[in-house]
Design an enzyme around this catalytic site. Structure first.
Site, PDB file in Angstrom:
ATOM      1  N   LYS A   4       0.845  -1.203   0.000  1.00 23.53           N
ATOM      2  CA  LYS A   4       0.000   0.000   0.000  1.00 23.53           C
ATOM      3  C   LYS A   4       0.869   1.237   0.000  1.00 23.53           C
ATOM      4  O   LYS A   4       1.906   1.265   0.666  1.00 23.53           O
ATOM      5  CB  LYS A   4      -0.873  -0.023   1.260  1.00 23.53           C
ATOM      6  CG  LYS A   4      -1.478   1.302   1.643  1.00 23.53           C
ATOM      7  CD  LYS A   4      -1.416   1.569   3.149  1.00 23.53           C
ATOM      8  CE  LYS A   4      -0.072   2.117   3.600  1.00 23.53           C
ATOM      9  NZ  LYS A   4      -0.058   2.639   4.990  1.00 23.53           N
TER      10      LYS A   4
ATOM     11  N   ASP B 101      -5.972  -0.074   8.218  1.00 26.81           N
ATOM     12  CA  ASP B 101      -5.677  -0.133   6.778  1.00 26.81           C
ATOM     13  C   ASP B 101      -6.174  -1.416   6.107  1.00 26.81           C
ATOM     14  O   ASP B 101      -6.089  -1.540   4.885  1.00 26.81           O
ATOM     15  CB  ASP B 101      -4.159  -0.074   6.541  1.00 26.81           C
ATOM     16  CG  ASP B 101      -3.592   1.316   6.769  1.00 26.81           C
ATOM     17  OD1 ASP B 101      -4.383   2.260   6.941  1.00 26.81           O
ATOM     18  OD2 ASP B 101      -2.362   1.439   6.757  1.00 26.81           O
TER      19      ASP B 101
HETATM   20  O1  C5P Z   1      -5.065  -0.086  13.175  1.00 28.65           O
HETATM   21  P1  C5P Z   1      -3.586  -0.324  13.232  1.00 28.65           P
HETATM   22  O2  C5P Z   1      -3.223  -1.403  14.219  1.00 28.65           O
HETATM   23  O3  C5P Z   1      -2.963  -0.563  11.894  1.00 28.65           O
HETATM   24  O4  C5P Z   1      -2.947   1.029  13.780  1.00 28.65           O
HETATM   25  C1  C5P Z   1      -1.661   1.062  14.332  1.00 28.65           C
HETATM   26  C2  C5P Z   1      -1.497   2.331  15.159  1.00 28.65           C
HETATM   27  O5  C5P Z   1      -1.497   3.488  14.337  1.00 28.65           O
HETATM   28  C3  C5P Z   1      -2.619   2.599  16.144  1.00 28.65           C
HETATM   29  O6  C5P Z   1      -2.412   1.932  17.351  1.00 28.65           O
HETATM   30  C4  C5P Z   1      -2.554   4.108  16.322  1.00 28.65           C
HETATM   31  O7  C5P Z   1      -1.532   4.450  17.233  1.00 28.65           O
HETATM   32  C5  C5P Z   1      -2.123   4.589  14.960  1.00 28.65           C
HETATM   33  N1  C5P Z   1      -3.245   5.052  14.124  1.00 28.65           N
HETATM   34  C6  C5P Z   1      -3.895   6.228  14.451  1.00 28.65           C
HETATM   35  N2  C5P Z   1      -4.933   6.664  13.673  1.00 28.65           N
HETATM   36  C7  C5P Z   1      -5.304   5.981  12.588  1.00 28.65           C
HETATM   37  C8  C5P Z   1      -4.641   4.783  12.209  1.00 28.65           C
HETATM   38  C9  C5P Z   1      -3.608   4.346  13.019  1.00 28.65           C
HETATM   39  O8  C5P Z   1      -3.558   6.887  15.456  1.00 28.65           O
HETATM   40  N3  C5P Z   1      -6.306   6.455  11.850  1.00 28.65           N
END
Ligand code: C5P
Length: 270
Positions: A8, A134
């Site tokens: 991505k 994502d």
């Molecule tokens: O959802 P995912 O585990 O991929 O996200 C990893 C980290 O990225 C989250 O714990 C958060 O700290 C940050 N994040 C965020 N806002 C988003 C996506 C991710 O703060 N929209």
């Protein structure tokens, strides 16, 4: 059976607001590349995951998103069968290329076929959203605008399919959470998908604070005749877009020879 887990790239990423759940409301333009991981499956009573490929060693085993995706789908669909999964790992880890998310989405697509569920994507999306912000975009693929945490998706047409793109990572793993946490919380406005070229990635400044070498990657790419240079996601991978494959490959060679330690990947936006 086999499924592609494409890397991505965030062509642009605007942070709008820190939320009470620790996530951030954002607006981003996702695209996917020809380059990525490959997930394979064979029949097996138990659920298992083997890792192969040049970056297999970089993947942590315990809480792998592929297995979490497989378990989540099996639970939601009441599947008792197992699956022997093999992940051929090429996407750098903690690199802003959504590697883990792409793998999880590929697992959902692959096992949806392998277990003969044949669920429509819409039914897989809620499972994807639970696995990471994502993962829904990786499940849908194509050029999509993500809002909310990145999981609310709208297809957009910006005419980038087929564009030669160069991905460069200085081989520094950057953890996503701390980069988001380093944002200065200044809302610099909405992302207009039609104006993405004039736009930005709001995570660049906090990522550069954590990994200053990112500034060197951006500077190196800026000297290669690219039409656009930017960081993807929370970094450290940066990308550059070119008019032709020859321009991209010339840039890849020059960056590689000037910085032999960096990971350099010429590919194409799908
Ligand atoms: O959802 P995912 O585990 O991929 O996200 C990893 C980290 O990225 C989250 O714990 C958060 O700290 C940050 N994040 C965020 N806002 C988003 C996506 C991710 O703060 N929209």
């Amino acid at each position: 059976m086999i499924e592609a887990a494409r890397a991505k790239v965030n062509l642009a990423l605007h942070l709008r607001r820190r939320r009470d759940d620790g996530y951030h409301d954002l607006e981003t333009l996702f695209v996917f590349t020809d380059f990525g991981d490959v997930l394979r499956v064979q029949a097996e009573e138990e659920l298992s995951l083997a890792l192969t490929g040049p970056l297999a060693a970089a993947v942590g085993d315990g809480d792998n998103l592929v297995l979490r995706a497989a378990r989540a789908l099996a639970a939601a669909a009441g599947v008792a069968a197992g699956a022997a999964l093999t992940l051929d790992k090429h996407i750098p880890v903690a690199a802003g290329l959504g590697g883990g998310s792409a793998d999880a989405a590929a697992a959902l697509r692959l096992l949806n076929r392998f277990w003969r569920l044949d669920w429509p994507v819409a039914r897989l999306l809620p499972i994807a959203a639970l696995l990471g912000a994502d993962v829904p975009a990786c499940l849908v693929g194509g050029t999509v605008m993500g809002t909310g945490r990145g999981e609310i998706l709208t297809e957009v047409e910006i005419g980038v399919a087929g564009t030669p793109i160069l991905l460069v990572n200085p081989r520094v793993a950057v953890p996503t959470g701390p980069v988001f946490a380093g944002w200065d919380r200044v809302d610099r406005g909405a992302l207009d998908p039609a104006a993405w070229r004039m736009s930005r990635n709001d995570l660049e400044p906090p990522a550069i604070l954590l990994a200053p070498v990112i500034a060197a990657v951006l500077a190196a790419l800026a000297k290669t005749g690219a039409s656009l240079v930017r960081m993807s996601g929370s970094g450290a991978t940066c990308f550059a877009l070119y008019a032709t494959i020859a321009d991209r490959d010339f840039a890849a060679t020059s960056v590689e020879s000037a910085h032999p330690g960096w990971w350099v990947c010429p590919t194409t936006i799908v």
